[in-house]
Design a protein around this motif. Structure first.
Motif, PDB file in Angstrom:
ATOM      1  N   ILE A   7       8.646   7.810  -8.411  1.00  0.00           N
ATOM      2  CA  ILE A   7       9.440   7.987  -7.188  1.00  0.00           C
ATOM      3  C   ILE A   7       8.665   7.389  -6.033  1.00  0.00           C
ATOM      4  CG2 ILE A   7      10.542   9.642  -5.643  1.00  0.00           C
ATOM      5  CD1 ILE A   7      10.506  11.614  -8.017  1.00  0.00           C
ATOM      6  N   ILE A   8       9.276   6.451  -5.336  1.00  0.00           N
ATOM      7  CA  ILE A   8       8.617   5.775  -4.218  1.00  0.00           C
ATOM      8  C   ILE A   8       9.285   6.210  -2.918  1.00  0.00           C
ATOM      9  CG2 ILE A   8       8.117   3.542  -3.158  1.00  0.00           C
ATOM     10  CD1 ILE A   8       8.057   2.387  -6.010  1.00  0.00           C
ATOM     11  N   ILE A   9       8.470   6.694  -1.982  1.00  0.00           N
ATOM     12  CA  ILE A   9       8.982   7.173  -0.704  1.00  0.00           C
ATOM     13  C   ILE A   9       8.213   6.479   0.426  1.00  0.00           C
ATOM     14  CG2 ILE A   9       9.453   9.182   0.738  1.00  0.00           C
ATOM     15  CD1 ILE A   9       9.301  10.915  -1.730  1.00  0.00           C
ATOM     16  N   PRO A  10       8.834   5.539   1.134  1.00  0.00           N
ATOM     17  CA  PRO A  10       8.189   4.966   2.321  1.00  0.00           C
ATOM     18  C   PRO A  10       8.242   5.972   3.465  1.00  0.00           C
ATOM     19  CG  PRO A  10      10.385   4.026   2.046  1.00  0.00           C
ATOM     20  CD  PRO A  10      10.165   4.951   0.876  1.00  0.00           C
ATOM     21  N   CYS A  11       7.141   6.108   4.198  1.00  0.00           N
ATOM     22  CA  CYS A  11       7.053   7.150   5.225  1.00  0.00           C
ATOM     23  C   CYS A  11       6.555   6.560   6.540  1.00  0.00           C
ATOM     24  CB  CYS A  11       6.083   8.249   4.780  1.00  0.00           C
ATOM     25  SG  CYS A  11       6.497   9.026   3.201  1.00  0.00           S
ATOM     26  N   TYR A  12       7.332   6.760   7.589  1.00  0.00           N
ATOM     27  CA  TYR A  12       6.897   6.347   8.922  1.00  0.00           C
ATOM     28  C   TYR A  12       7.369   7.379   9.942  1.00  0.00           C
ATOM     29  CZ  TYR A  12       6.390   3.803  13.280  1.00  0.00           C
ATOM     30  OH  TYR A  12       6.045   3.450  14.566  1.00  0.00           O
ATOM     31  N   ASN A  13       6.429   8.107  10.510  1.00  0.00           N
ATOM     32  CA  ASN A  13       6.717   9.107  11.536  1.00  0.00           C
ATOM     33  C   ASN A  13       7.821  10.076  11.112  1.00  0.00           C
ATOM     34  OD1 ASN A  13       4.756   7.896  13.053  1.00  0.00           O
ATOM     35  ND2 ASN A  13       6.131   7.043  14.605  1.00  0.00           N
ATOM     36  N   VAL A  14       7.598  10.706   9.967  1.00  0.00           N
ATOM     37  CA  VAL A  14       8.607  11.619   9.410  1.00  0.00           C
ATOM     38  C   VAL A  14       8.044  13.025   9.236  1.00  0.00           C
ATOM     39  CG1 VAL A  14      10.036   9.880   8.280  1.00  0.00           C
ATOM     40  CG2 VAL A  14       8.021  10.780   7.081  1.00  0.00           C
ATOM     41  N   ARG A  78       8.031  -0.238   0.139  1.00  0.00           N
ATOM     42  CA  ARG A  78       8.520  -0.021  -1.230  1.00  0.00           C
ATOM     43  C   ARG A  78       7.895  -1.030  -2.195  1.00  0.00           C
ATOM     44  NH1 ARG A  78      13.798   0.133   1.441  1.00  0.00           N
ATOM     45  NH2 ARG A  78      14.351   2.292   1.911  1.00  0.00           N
ATOM     46  N   ASN A  79       7.733  -2.273  -1.769  1.00  0.00           N
ATOM     47  CA  ASN A  79       7.052  -3.263  -2.611  1.00  0.00           C
ATOM     48  C   ASN A  79       5.658  -2.784  -2.983  1.00  0.00           C
ATOM     49  OD1 ASN A  79       9.178  -5.116  -2.543  1.00  0.00           O
ATOM     50  ND2 ASN A  79       8.337  -6.262  -0.833  1.00  0.00           N
ATOM     51  N   ILE A  80       4.938  -2.260  -1.993  1.00  0.00           N
ATOM     52  CA  ILE A  80       3.595  -1.745  -2.249  1.00  0.00           C
ATOM     53  C   ILE A  80       3.654  -0.610  -3.258  1.00  0.00           C
ATOM     54  CG2 ILE A  80       1.663  -0.503  -1.194  1.00  0.00           C
ATOM     55  CD1 ILE A  80       2.285  -2.133   1.393  1.00  0.00           C
ATOM     56  N   GLY A  81       4.600   0.289  -3.085  1.00  0.00           N
ATOM     57  CA  GLY A  81       4.748   1.397  -4.020  1.00  0.00           C
ATOM     58  C   GLY A  81       5.051   0.928  -5.427  1.00  0.00           C
ATOM     59  N   MET A  82       5.908  -0.087  -5.558  1.00  0.00           N
ATOM     60  CA  MET A  82       6.240  -0.610  -6.888  1.00  0.00           C
ATOM     61  C   MET A  82       5.009  -1.166  -7.585  1.00  0.00           C
ATOM     62  SD  MET A  82      10.062  -2.304  -6.819  1.00  0.00           S
ATOM     63  CE  MET A  82       9.862  -3.337  -5.362  1.00  0.00           C
ATOM     64  N   GLY A  83       4.067  -1.685  -6.797  1.00  0.00           N
ATOM     65  CA  GLY A  83       2.840  -2.205  -7.395  1.00  0.00           C
ATOM     66  C   GLY A  83       1.988  -1.147  -8.054  1.00  0.00           C
ATOM     67  N   TYR A  84       2.161   0.098  -7.640  1.00  0.00           N
ATOM     68  CA  TYR A  84       1.404   1.212  -8.214  1.00  0.00           C
ATOM     69  C   TYR A  84       2.183   1.957  -9.300  1.00  0.00           C
ATOM     70  CZ  TYR A  84      -2.060   0.883  -4.426  1.00  0.00           C
ATOM     71  OH  TYR A  84      -3.050   0.458  -3.563  1.00  0.00           O
ATOM     72  N   ALA A  85       3.459   1.712  -9.416  1.00  0.00           N
ATOM     73  CA  ALA A  85       4.308   2.510 -10.306  1.00  0.00           C
ATOM     74  C   ALA A  85       4.004   2.220 -11.771  1.00  0.00           C
ATOM     75  CB  ALA A  85       5.777   2.220 -10.015  1.00  0.00           C
ATOM     76  N   THR A  86       3.914   3.283 -12.569  1.00  0.00           N
ATOM     77  CA  THR A  86       3.647   3.145 -14.002  1.00  0.00           C
ATOM     78  C   THR A  86       4.732   3.804 -14.858  1.00  0.00           C
ATOM     79  OG1 THR A  86       2.332   5.181 -14.087  1.00  0.00           O
ATOM     80  CG2 THR A  86       1.156   3.132 -13.570  1.00  0.00           C
ATOM     81  N   GLY A  87       5.753   4.390 -14.237  1.00  0.00           N
ATOM     82  CA  GLY A  87       6.785   5.078 -14.999  1.00  0.00           C
ATOM     83  C   GLY A  87       7.721   4.134 -15.724  1.00  0.00           C
ATOM     84  N   VAL A  88       8.423   4.670 -16.703  1.00  0.00           N
ATOM     85  CA  VAL A  88       9.447   3.896 -17.413  1.00  0.00           C
ATOM     86  C   VAL A  88      10.649   3.680 -16.504  1.00  0.00           C
ATOM     87  CG1 VAL A  88      11.034   3.917 -19.397  1.00  0.00           C
ATOM     88  CG2 VAL A  88       8.680   4.743 -19.651  1.00  0.00           C
ATOM     89  N   TYR A  89      10.925   4.665 -15.645  1.00  0.00           N
ATOM     90  CA  TYR A  89      12.022   4.584 -14.688  1.00  0.00           C
ATOM     91  C   TYR A  89      11.464   4.656 -13.281  1.00  0.00           C
ATOM     92  CZ  TYR A  89      14.337   6.101 -18.981  1.00  0.00           C
ATOM     93  OH  TYR A  89      14.754   6.216 -20.278  1.00  0.00           O
ATOM     94  N   ASP A 192       9.556  -9.098   3.056  1.00  0.00           N
ATOM     95  CA  ASP A 192       8.518  -8.538   3.916  1.00  0.00           C
ATOM     96  C   ASP A 192       8.925  -8.578   5.381  1.00  0.00           C
ATOM     97  OD1 ASP A 192       6.793  -7.933   1.848  1.00  0.00           O
ATOM     98  OD2 ASP A 192       5.758  -9.858   1.925  1.00  0.00           O
ATOM     99  N   HIS A 193       8.424  -7.600   6.129  1.00  0.00           N
ATOM    100  CA  HIS A 193       8.566  -7.533   7.590  1.00  0.00           C
ATOM    101  C   HIS A 193      10.029  -7.566   8.046  1.00  0.00           C
ATOM    102  CE1 HIS A 193       4.250  -7.717   8.165  1.00  0.00           C
ATOM    103  NE2 HIS A 193       4.218  -8.698   7.291  1.00  0.00           N
TER     104      HIS A 193
END
Length: 348
Positions: A7-14, A78-89, A192-193
């Motif tokens: 599960i990838i969650i981008p966070c900015y001032n939340v 989210r791209n950064i998060g996908m780079g760390y993801a190891t799950g099947v889904y 990006d950006h």
């Protein structure tokens, strides 16, 4: 659930919302052991980062906090998060939203029992005033979908893809589970950006390459109607500029992938309509509703951009018939808001 989901969650001032979101994930009936939660802090200037670190400390085996070095926007995060993801889904959840406690297990069970590359669920909106009702279940919210049955699509011809484009694909990336091998195979990414409309790019590519798709109609994702969020808070001129930039990036990308060289011939009309709707009607609705300064020129600009790529767009079959025509003509009813006849701005 047999396979792990990232599960990838981008966070900015939340800081005001993230605990609510994380609590809804923590309550998933599949259990935390099935989850890999990647929290990407996009250089928040409030106390968001402290909240993320506290959750990581609580579940060190299941939670990873990643800190960006510069503010990059939700897509790049989210791209950064996908780079760390190891799950099947893999799933994307927005930091101010929340999910039904059954969502991940039910969606992944559909994935495990089928060949689906993407599974989507229904969703409903909630506001601050309605938050308590969300805790009690989806039945207290305004549902956009009814019924709990699952629809399946097998898309192996151009005609079937045309039907798929018209009927089943929204731009938002939340409320879906993706098979990670599908994302890797087709190298799907966010530009990006780009801080507005980045999901149009990602979901548009997924729409054109997905072959097996499932949809749970029941609303399992709760979208927070946040007056302070990016969509509602972004400056109008920046939103308009970036949406056009996304359109150009998207068309250049599908050209680079060879998708404009015969692959879309059988669904050319449906794809053209998709582009008209997403990159003319949607921005025109926004421009009119916000009474953007110089709205006449802005609407004309988007129309000209569409015609640059699709010179025959004015003759599109879906532009002049059925529900799609009704959606288009809704624009012409906005004249009472802007005090000017609009017809001439929408003549193709």
């Amino acid at each position: 659930m047999r396979n792990k989901i990232s599960i990838i969650i981008p966070c900015y001032n939340v800081e005001k919302y993230i605990d609510r979101c994380l609590k809804s994930i923590e309550r998933q009936n599949c259990g935390m052991d099935c989850l890999e939660i990647i929290l990407v802090d996009d250089v928040s200037t409030d106390n968001t980062f402290a909240h993320l670190l506290a959750f990581e400390k609580k579940y060190p085996a299941n939670v990873l906090v990643v800190s960006c070095q510069e503010n990059v926007g939700p897509g790049a995060a989210r791209n950064i998060g996908m780079g760390y993801a190891t799950g099947v889904y893999l799933a994307f959840i927005d930091a101010d939203d929340k999910v039904d406690k059954t969502m991940l297990q039910r969606m992944c069970e559909v994935m495990e029992d089928s060949d689906c590359e993407v599974v989507e669920c229904g969703y409903s909106f909630f506001t601050d005033a309605e938050e308590a009702s969300v805790e009690k279940g989806a039945e207290k919210n305004v549902s956009l979908e009814n019924g709990s049955e699952v629809e399946f699509w097998t898309i192996d011809t151009g005609r079937e893809r045309g039907k798929f484009i018209l009927s089943s694909f929204k731009s938002a990336v939340w409320g879906r589970v993706y098979r990670k091998s599908f994302l890797d195979e087709h190298k799907l990414y966010f530009p990006d950006h780009i801080k507005y409309g980045e999901d149009n790019f990602f979901s548009g590519l997924a729409m054109l390459v997905c072959r097996f798709y499932g949809r749970i109609k029941e609303p399992l994702y709760f979208y927070y109607d946040n007056a302070e969020g990016i969509i509602n808070g972004r400056r109008n001129d920046e939103r308009i500029k970036q949406l056009n930039e996304v359109m150009n990036l998207f068309l250049n990308e599908i050209y680079r992938r060879g998708l404009l060289e015969g692959a879309l011939d059988e669904c050319a009309c449906e794809f053209e309509w998709y582009m008209i709707y997403k990159y003319f009607i949607d921005p025109a609705k926004f421009i009119l509703s916000e009474k953007v300064f110089g709205w006449q020129e802005q609407v004309q600009y988007f129309r000209k951009e569409i015609l640059k790529f699709f010179p025959g767009a004015g003759n599109n079959a879906y532009l002049n018939s059925g529900q799609r025509w009704k959606e288009y003509t809704e624009l012409l009813k906005e004249e009472s808001k802007v005090g000017e006849k609009l017809q001439r701005y929408f003549e193709w």
